[in-house]
Design a protein around this motif. Structure first.
Motif, PDB file in Angstrom:
ATOM      1  N   ASP A   1      -5.184   5.666  14.221  1.00  0.00           N
ATOM      2  CA  ASP A   1      -4.404   5.894  12.446  1.00  0.00           C
ATOM      3  C   ASP A   1      -3.684   7.568  13.519  1.00  0.00           C
ATOM      4  O   ASP A   1      -4.116   8.026  14.327  1.00  0.00           O
ATOM      5  N   HIS A   2      -2.720   6.515  13.551  1.00  0.00           N
ATOM      6  CA  HIS A   2      -1.034   8.000  14.653  1.00  0.00           C
ATOM      7  C   HIS A   2      -0.803   8.859  13.931  1.00  0.00           C
ATOM      8  O   HIS A   2       0.307   8.142  12.943  1.00  0.00           O
ATOM      9  N   VAL A   3      -0.573   9.756  13.659  1.00  0.00           N
ATOM     10  CA  VAL A   3      -0.229  10.896  12.581  1.00  0.00           C
ATOM     11  C   VAL A   3       1.376  11.654  13.377  1.00  0.00           C
ATOM     12  O   VAL A   3       0.768  12.222  14.066  1.00  0.00           O
ATOM     13  N   ILE A   4       2.271  11.643  12.991  1.00  0.00           N
ATOM     14  CA  ILE A   4       3.436  12.240  13.379  1.00  0.00           C
ATOM     15  C   ILE A   4       3.795  13.049  12.053  1.00  0.00           C
ATOM     16  O   ILE A   4       4.091  12.317  11.338  1.00  0.00           O
ATOM     17  N   ASP A   5       3.815  14.540  12.452  1.00  0.00           N
ATOM     18  CA  ASP A   5       5.444  14.968  11.347  1.00  0.00           C
ATOM     19  C   ASP A   5       4.296  15.225   9.845  1.00  0.00           C
ATOM     20  O   ASP A   5       4.596  15.019   8.513  1.00  0.00           O
ATOM     21  N   GLY A   6       3.311  15.142   9.865  1.00  0.00           N
ATOM     22  CA  GLY A   6       2.097  14.722   8.498  1.00  0.00           C
ATOM     23  C   GLY A   6       2.092  13.016   8.119  1.00  0.00           C
ATOM     24  O   GLY A   6       1.659  13.130   7.066  1.00  0.00           O
ATOM     25  N   LYS A   7       3.043  11.981   8.288  1.00  0.00           N
ATOM     26  CA  LYS A   7       2.432  10.489   8.062  1.00  0.00           C
ATOM     27  C   LYS A   7       1.638  10.081   9.370  1.00  0.00           C
ATOM     28  O   LYS A   7       2.314  10.056  10.282  1.00  0.00           O
ATOM     29  N   ILE A   8       1.093   8.942   8.786  1.00  0.00           N
ATOM     30  CA  ILE A   8       1.049   7.703   9.885  1.00  0.00           C
ATOM     31  C   ILE A   8       1.902   6.694  10.008  1.00  0.00           C
ATOM     32  O   ILE A   8       2.487   5.999   8.879  1.00  0.00           O
ATOM     33  N   VAL A   9       1.925   6.744  11.040  1.00  0.00           N
ATOM     34  CA  VAL A   9       3.020   5.996  11.950  1.00  0.00           C
ATOM     35  C   VAL A   9       2.014   5.106  12.738  1.00  0.00           C
ATOM     36  O   VAL A   9       3.235   3.759  12.711  1.00  0.00           O
ATOM     37  N   GLU A  10       1.060   4.791  12.619  1.00  0.00           N
ATOM     38  CA  GLU A  10       0.602   3.336  13.012  1.00  0.00           C
ATOM     39  C   GLU A  10      -0.540   3.416  13.063  1.00  0.00           C
ATOM     40  O   GLU A  10      -1.680   4.284  13.110  1.00  0.00           O
ATOM     41  N   HIS A  11      -1.209   2.131  12.824  1.00  0.00           N
ATOM     42  CA  HIS A  11      -2.656   1.889  12.013  1.00  0.00           C
ATOM     43  C   HIS A  11      -2.480   0.719  12.774  1.00  0.00           C
ATOM     44  O   HIS A  11      -2.193  -0.273  12.000  1.00  0.00           O
ATOM     45  N   TRP A  12      -4.057   0.788  13.530  1.00  0.00           N
ATOM     46  CA  TRP A  12      -4.667  -0.120  14.025  1.00  0.00           C
ATOM     47  C   TRP A  12      -6.265  -0.216  13.238  1.00  0.00           C
ATOM     48  O   TRP A  12      -7.144   0.993  13.149  1.00  0.00           O
ATOM     49  N   GLY A  13      -6.756  -1.302  12.664  1.00  0.00           N
ATOM     50  CA  GLY A  13      -8.175  -1.424  12.061  1.00  0.00           C
ATOM     51  C   GLY A  13      -8.073  -2.474  12.301  1.00  0.00           C
ATOM     52  O   GLY A  13      -7.879  -3.639  12.876  1.00  0.00           O
TER      53      GLY A  13
END
Length: 137
Positions: free
Chosen positions: A109-121
């Protein structure tokens, strides 16, 4: 944000999913999230992302994540563990079996400014299909 903040955000998002609390989950996910789940299923935006989450909840209403590793570096968080649940709704064309399943997962999970912006599962789909009887073990 710190590495610990990013881990907290990601773990809270998974906890919200496990509790079926989509509204809480939305507080941790960017509206324009990009995701890739189960190998190649591309998701664009939070509506698609939560649509997928609701499909998984319908298939496994008691489903939950258990993480063995939570690793953060920079703005990415990697989680490794298992997903467990009882198959009570259709998934990938397979009608409910009532079987309890448990399979390995790895997420980035890629987190920017307190939000998940990308999810790879990624999940062990062969293990899941074997447990559901869709393929022989």
């Amino acid at each position: 944000m710190s590495l610990e903040d990013n881990k907290f955000i990601v773990l809270q998002a998974y906890e919200a999913f496990d509790l079926g609390d989509i509204e809480k989950g939305k507080t941790f996910v960017a509206s324009d999230i990009i995701g890739c789940v189960m190998g190649s299923h591309q998701l664009q935006g939070s509506d698609a992302f939560f649509g997928y989450a609701l499909m998984m909840r319908a298939a496994f209403p008691d489903g939950f994540h258990t993480f063995v590793d939570v690793i953060a570096e920079g703005d990415k968080v990697v989680t490794r563990g298992t997903f467990s649940g009882t198959h009570q709704g259709e998934i990938m064309g397979i009608p409910p079996t009532g079987k309890h399943v448990k399979f390995s997962i790895i997420h980035i999970d890629h987190v920017i400014d307190g939000k998940i912006v990308e999810h790879w599962g990624q999940g062990d789909m062969m293990a899941l299909m074997g447990q559901l009887g869709a393929v022989s073990n």
